[in-house]
Design a protein around this motif. Sequence first.
Motif: not given
Length: 301
Positions: A165-177, A224-230, A239-246
Amino acid sequence: MTSRNIPKIRQLEALMSVIASGSMTAAAANLGISQPAISRLLSDLAKDFDFQLFEKRDGQLRPSQEIQVLEADIRRVLELMRHIADVSADITRHKAGHLRIACLPGFATSHLPKVVADFLRDRPGITMTIEPDRPERILEWMVNEQYDFGITDGFFGHPAIDHIELNLRTVCIFPTGHRLEALHEISPSDLAEEPMVHTRKDSVFFSQLSSRFQMAKSNFNSHVEVRQFTAACELICNGVGVSVVSELDAVQYTEKGLSFRPFTPALPHRISLVRPIHKAPSMLTKEFIAHFEKSVESFRA
Protein backbone atom coordinates in the motif's frame (compact mmCIF):
# COMPACT_ATOMS: atom_id res chain seq x y z
CA MET A 1 22.85 -44.92 -28.78
CA THR A 2 21.41 -45.31 -25.28
CA SER A 3 20.58 -42.41 -22.98
CA ARG A 4 23.88 -42.89 -21.09
CA ASN A 5 25.78 -42.36 -24.35
CA ILE A 6 24.57 -38.82 -24.96
CA PRO A 7 27.65 -36.76 -25.89
CA LYS A 8 28.84 -34.08 -23.50
CA ILE A 9 29.13 -30.46 -24.59
CA ARG A 10 32.87 -30.44 -23.85
CA GLN A 11 33.33 -33.44 -26.15
CA LEU A 12 31.49 -31.67 -28.96
CA GLU A 13 33.57 -28.52 -28.41
CA ALA A 14 36.72 -30.60 -28.66
CA LEU A 15 35.47 -32.25 -31.85
CA MET A 16 34.66 -28.93 -33.55
CA SER A 17 37.96 -27.41 -32.44
CA VAL A 18 39.89 -30.26 -34.11
CA ILE A 19 37.77 -29.89 -37.27
CA ALA A 20 38.55 -26.15 -37.34
CA SER A 21 42.29 -26.48 -36.69
CA GLY A 22 43.08 -29.87 -38.25
CA SER A 23 45.22 -31.07 -35.34
CA MET A 24 44.93 -32.18 -31.72
CA THR A 25 47.75 -29.85 -30.62
CA ALA A 26 46.14 -26.71 -32.05
CA ALA A 27 42.69 -27.69 -30.77
CA ALA A 28 44.04 -28.22 -27.25
CA ALA A 29 45.69 -24.79 -27.33
CA ASN A 30 42.46 -23.17 -28.56
CA LEU A 31 40.46 -24.74 -25.73
CA GLY A 32 43.13 -24.08 -23.09
CA ILE A 33 43.54 -27.75 -22.15
CA SER A 34 46.30 -30.35 -22.57
CA GLN A 35 46.63 -32.59 -25.62
CA PRO A 36 46.07 -35.76 -23.53
CA ALA A 37 42.85 -34.19 -22.19
CA ILE A 38 41.48 -33.51 -25.66
CA SER A 39 42.52 -37.00 -26.78
CA ARG A 40 40.52 -38.50 -23.91
CA LEU A 41 37.47 -36.39 -24.74
CA LEU A 42 37.52 -37.52 -28.38
CA SER A 43 38.30 -41.15 -27.53
CA ASP A 44 35.26 -41.28 -25.23
CA LEU A 45 33.12 -39.55 -27.88
CA ALA A 46 34.18 -42.10 -30.53
CA LYS A 47 33.13 -44.92 -28.19
CA ASP A 48 29.74 -43.25 -27.61
CA PHE A 49 29.20 -42.69 -31.32
CA ASP A 50 30.64 -46.11 -32.19
CA PHE A 51 32.27 -44.87 -35.38
CA GLN A 52 35.47 -43.14 -36.47
CA LEU A 53 35.63 -39.37 -35.90
CA PHE A 54 38.51 -38.40 -38.20
CA GLU A 55 40.52 -39.42 -41.20
CA LYS A 56 44.10 -38.27 -41.63
CA ARG A 57 44.81 -36.61 -45.00
CA ASP A 58 47.80 -34.50 -45.99
CA GLY A 59 49.05 -34.53 -42.39
CA GLN A 60 45.82 -33.13 -41.00
CA LEU A 61 42.79 -34.59 -39.27
CA ARG A 62 39.66 -34.33 -41.39
CA PRO A 63 36.11 -35.21 -40.24
CA SER A 64 34.95 -38.66 -41.24
CA GLN A 65 31.93 -39.06 -43.52
CA GLU A 66 29.78 -39.89 -40.47
CA ILE A 67 30.86 -36.70 -38.66
CA GLN A 68 30.24 -34.65 -41.81
CA VAL A 69 26.61 -35.82 -41.63
CA LEU A 70 26.38 -34.61 -38.01
CA GLU A 71 28.52 -31.47 -38.27
CA ALA A 72 25.74 -28.97 -38.98
CA ASP A 73 23.61 -30.30 -36.12
CA ILE A 74 26.56 -30.19 -33.73
CA ARG A 75 27.21 -26.57 -34.67
CA ARG A 76 23.57 -25.72 -33.94
CA VAL A 77 23.72 -27.45 -30.55
CA LEU A 78 26.84 -25.53 -29.54
CA GLU A 79 25.40 -22.24 -30.77
CA LEU A 80 22.21 -22.90 -28.80
CA MET A 81 24.20 -23.68 -25.65
CA ARG A 82 26.20 -20.47 -26.05
CA HIS A 83 22.94 -18.56 -26.50
CA ILE A 84 21.48 -20.14 -23.36
CA ALA A 85 24.63 -19.20 -21.42
CA ASP A 86 24.47 -15.60 -22.69
CA VAL A 87 20.76 -15.21 -21.89
CA SER A 88 21.12 -16.76 -18.43
CA ALA A 89 23.96 -14.35 -17.70
CA ASP A 90 21.79 -11.43 -18.86
CA ILE A 91 18.94 -12.60 -16.64
CA THR A 92 21.30 -12.80 -13.67
CA ARG A 93 22.43 -9.24 -14.44
CA HIS A 94 18.74 -8.24 -14.84
CA LYS A 95 19.34 -7.33 -18.49
CA ALA A 96 16.95 -9.80 -20.14
CA GLY A 97 13.44 -11.09 -19.66
CA HIS A 98 9.83 -10.05 -20.14
CA LEU A 99 7.69 -8.12 -17.63
CA ARG A 100 3.88 -7.95 -17.80
CA ILE A 101 2.36 -4.94 -16.05
CA ALA A 102 -1.31 -4.12 -15.53
CA CYS A 103 -2.21 -0.61 -14.42
CA LEU A 104 -4.91 2.01 -14.16
CA PRO A 105 -5.42 3.91 -17.45
CA GLY A 106 -4.27 7.17 -15.85
CA PHE A 107 -0.91 5.70 -14.88
CA ALA A 108 -0.34 4.40 -18.41
CA THR A 109 -0.33 7.96 -19.77
CA SER A 110 1.06 9.98 -16.87
CA HIS A 111 3.65 8.69 -14.40
CA LEU A 112 4.39 5.17 -15.66
CA PRO A 113 5.99 6.01 -19.06
CA LYS A 114 8.86 7.88 -17.39
CA VAL A 115 9.33 5.10 -14.81
CA VAL A 116 9.47 2.48 -17.58
CA ALA A 117 11.87 4.58 -19.68
CA ASP A 118 14.25 4.99 -16.72
CA PHE A 119 14.03 1.26 -15.92
CA LEU A 120 14.72 0.13 -19.49
CA ARG A 121 17.54 2.58 -20.18
CA ASP A 122 20.24 0.20 -18.93
CA ARG A 123 18.34 -2.99 -19.75
CA PRO A 124 18.15 -3.21 -23.57
CA GLY A 125 17.32 -6.94 -23.51
CA ILE A 126 14.15 -6.55 -21.44
CA THR A 127 10.72 -6.43 -23.09
CA MET A 128 7.42 -5.37 -21.51
CA THR A 129 3.67 -5.63 -21.89
CA ILE A 130 1.69 -2.76 -20.34
CA GLU A 131 -2.07 -3.26 -20.13
CA PRO A 132 -4.30 -0.47 -18.74
CA ASP A 133 -7.76 -1.33 -17.38
CA ARG A 134 -10.17 -0.76 -14.51
CA PRO A 135 -9.38 -2.05 -10.99
CA GLU A 136 -11.81 -4.98 -11.24
CA ARG A 137 -10.06 -6.28 -14.34
CA ILE A 138 -6.59 -5.86 -12.82
CA LEU A 139 -7.74 -7.87 -9.79
CA GLU A 140 -8.97 -10.66 -12.08
CA TRP A 141 -5.64 -10.76 -13.95
CA MET A 142 -3.68 -11.03 -10.71
CA VAL A 143 -5.87 -13.84 -9.36
CA ASN A 144 -5.42 -15.76 -12.66
CA GLU A 145 -1.66 -15.05 -12.67
CA GLN A 146 -1.85 -13.43 -16.10
CA TYR A 147 0.37 -10.48 -15.17
CA ASP A 148 3.50 -10.13 -13.05
CA PHE A 149 2.58 -6.88 -11.36
CA GLY A 150 -0.27 -4.39 -11.17
CA ILE A 151 -0.92 -0.79 -10.08
CA THR A 152 -4.45 -0.16 -8.87
CA ASP A 153 -6.59 1.63 -6.31
CA GLY A 154 -9.62 0.68 -4.25
CA PHE A 155 -7.99 -2.64 -3.33
CA PHE A 156 -8.92 -4.09 0.08
CA GLY A 157 -7.22 -7.47 -0.01
CA HIS A 158 -7.61 -10.88 -1.62
CA PRO A 159 -6.18 -14.25 -0.49
CA ALA A 160 -4.56 -14.85 -3.90
CA ILE A 161 -2.89 -11.42 -4.10
CA ASP A 162 0.13 -9.95 -2.34
CA HIS A 163 0.16 -6.16 -2.15
CA ILE A 164 2.04 -3.05 -1.03
CA GLU A 165 0.00 0.00 0.00
CA LEU A 166 1.23 3.48 -0.90
CA ASN A 167 -0.50 6.65 0.31
CA LEU A 168 0.10 9.60 -2.01
CA ARG A 169 -0.55 13.28 -1.31
CA THR A 170 -3.52 14.98 -2.94
CA VAL A 171 -3.83 18.59 -4.05
CA CYS A 172 -6.54 20.94 -5.28
CA ILE A 173 -6.04 21.75 -8.95
CA PHE A 174 -7.37 24.75 -10.89
CA PRO A 175 -6.55 26.73 -14.06
CA THR A 176 -3.49 28.96 -13.87
CA GLY A 177 -4.55 32.47 -12.87
CA HIS A 178 -7.52 31.26 -10.81
CA ARG A 179 -8.33 33.11 -7.55
CA LEU A 180 -7.25 30.00 -5.59
CA GLU A 181 -3.63 30.72 -6.50
CA ALA A 182 -3.61 33.37 -3.75
CA LEU A 183 -4.05 30.68 -1.08
CA HIS A 184 -1.27 28.60 0.51
CA GLU A 185 -3.61 25.64 1.06
CA ILE A 186 -7.19 24.92 0.11
CA SER A 187 -10.00 23.53 2.27
CA PRO A 188 -13.58 22.49 1.45
CA SER A 189 -14.86 25.90 2.56
CA ASP A 190 -12.70 27.54 -0.13
CA LEU A 191 -14.43 25.40 -2.77
CA ALA A 192 -18.07 25.85 -1.74
CA GLU A 193 -18.98 27.80 -4.88
CA GLU A 194 -16.61 26.08 -7.28
CA PRO A 195 -17.85 23.56 -9.90
CA MET A 196 -16.13 20.29 -8.99
CA VAL A 197 -14.65 17.72 -11.37
CA HIS A 198 -14.41 14.49 -9.42
CA THR A 199 -14.02 10.71 -9.60
CA ARG A 200 -17.01 8.36 -9.91
CA LYS A 201 -19.52 8.68 -7.08
CA ASP A 202 -19.18 4.96 -6.33
CA SER A 203 -15.41 5.23 -5.82
CA VAL A 204 -13.69 5.12 -2.44
CA PHE A 205 -11.88 8.39 -3.13
CA PHE A 206 -15.12 10.26 -3.88
CA SER A 207 -16.66 8.97 -0.66
CA GLN A 208 -13.67 10.23 1.33
CA LEU A 209 -13.65 13.58 -0.46
CA SER A 210 -17.36 14.23 0.00
CA SER A 211 -17.07 13.34 3.69
CA ARG A 212 -14.46 16.11 4.07
CA PHE A 213 -17.00 18.57 2.69
CA GLN A 214 -19.73 17.24 4.97
CA MET A 215 -17.52 17.57 8.06
CA ALA A 216 -16.73 21.17 7.06
CA LYS A 217 -20.46 21.80 6.41
CA SER A 218 -19.45 23.06 2.98
CA ASN A 219 -21.40 22.67 -0.27
CA PHE A 220 -20.02 20.15 -2.78
CA ASN A 221 -20.90 21.46 -6.24
CA SER A 222 -20.72 18.33 -8.44
CA HIS A 223 -20.07 19.37 -12.05
CA VAL A 224 -18.29 16.61 -14.03
CA GLU A 225 -17.74 12.98 -13.03
CA VAL A 226 -14.70 11.15 -14.44
CA ARG A 227 -13.00 7.81 -13.89
CA GLN A 228 -9.36 8.91 -13.75
CA PHE A 229 -7.40 11.79 -12.22
CA THR A 230 -5.71 12.39 -15.57
CA ALA A 231 -9.10 13.13 -17.15
CA ALA A 232 -9.79 15.64 -14.37
CA CYS A 233 -6.44 17.31 -15.04
CA GLU A 234 -7.20 17.61 -18.75
CA LEU A 235 -10.57 19.21 -18.00
CA ILE A 236 -9.10 21.70 -15.53
CA CYS A 237 -6.42 22.66 -18.09
CA ASN A 238 -9.31 23.49 -20.42
CA GLY A 239 -11.02 25.70 -17.83
CA VAL A 240 -13.65 23.22 -16.61
CA GLY A 241 -14.00 23.73 -12.84
CA VAL A 242 -11.56 22.62 -10.11
CA SER A 243 -10.70 19.24 -8.65
CA VAL A 244 -8.83 17.31 -5.94
CA VAL A 245 -6.41 14.75 -7.34
CA SER A 246 -3.15 13.00 -6.61
CA GLU A 247 -0.17 15.36 -6.72
CA LEU A 248 1.59 12.65 -8.73
CA ASP A 249 -0.85 13.32 -11.58
CA ALA A 250 -1.08 17.07 -11.08
CA VAL A 251 2.64 17.72 -11.64
CA GLN A 252 2.36 16.22 -15.14
CA TYR A 253 0.13 19.15 -16.20
CA THR A 254 1.78 22.23 -14.71
CA GLU A 255 3.10 23.27 -18.13
CA LYS A 256 -0.35 22.90 -19.68
CA GLY A 257 -2.12 25.64 -17.72
CA LEU A 258 -2.75 23.85 -14.41
CA SER A 259 -1.84 25.08 -10.93
CA PHE A 260 -2.33 23.40 -7.56
CA ARG A 261 -2.15 23.87 -3.81
CA PRO A 262 -2.16 21.37 -0.90
CA PHE A 263 -5.64 20.19 0.07
CA THR A 264 -6.63 20.20 3.75
CA PRO A 265 -7.64 18.28 5.76
CA ALA A 266 -5.21 15.70 4.35
CA LEU A 267 -6.84 13.20 2.01
CA PRO A 268 -4.26 10.60 0.90
CA HIS A 269 -4.88 8.73 -2.32
CA ARG A 270 -4.14 5.07 -1.68
CA ILE A 271 -2.72 2.98 -4.50
CA SER A 272 -1.84 -0.70 -4.30
CA LEU A 273 1.05 -2.50 -5.96
CA VAL A 274 -0.32 -6.01 -6.47
CA ARG A 275 1.03 -9.35 -7.70
CA PRO A 276 -0.10 -13.01 -7.66
CA ILE A 277 0.73 -14.51 -4.25
CA HIS A 278 1.09 -18.12 -5.47
CA LYS A 279 3.53 -17.22 -8.24
CA ALA A 280 7.08 -16.48 -7.07
CA PRO A 281 8.12 -13.07 -8.42
CA SER A 282 11.08 -12.99 -10.77
CA MET A 283 14.15 -10.91 -9.95
CA LEU A 284 12.99 -8.58 -12.71
CA THR A 285 9.56 -8.13 -11.11
CA LYS A 286 11.09 -7.42 -7.69
CA GLU A 287 13.47 -4.92 -9.19
CA PHE A 288 10.71 -3.08 -11.06
CA ILE A 289 8.48 -2.89 -7.98
CA ALA A 290 11.37 -1.37 -6.01
CA HIS A 291 12.05 1.03 -8.89
CA PHE A 292 8.40 2.12 -8.95
CA GLU A 293 8.28 2.62 -5.18
CA LYS A 294 11.35 4.84 -5.39
CA SER A 295 9.77 6.87 -8.20
CA VAL A 296 6.81 7.93 -6.01
CA GLU A 297 8.80 8.44 -2.79
CA SER A 298 8.65 12.25 -3.00
CA PHE A 299 4.83 12.12 -3.35
CA ARG A 300 4.16 9.89 -0.31
CA ALA A 301 1.69 11.27 2.21
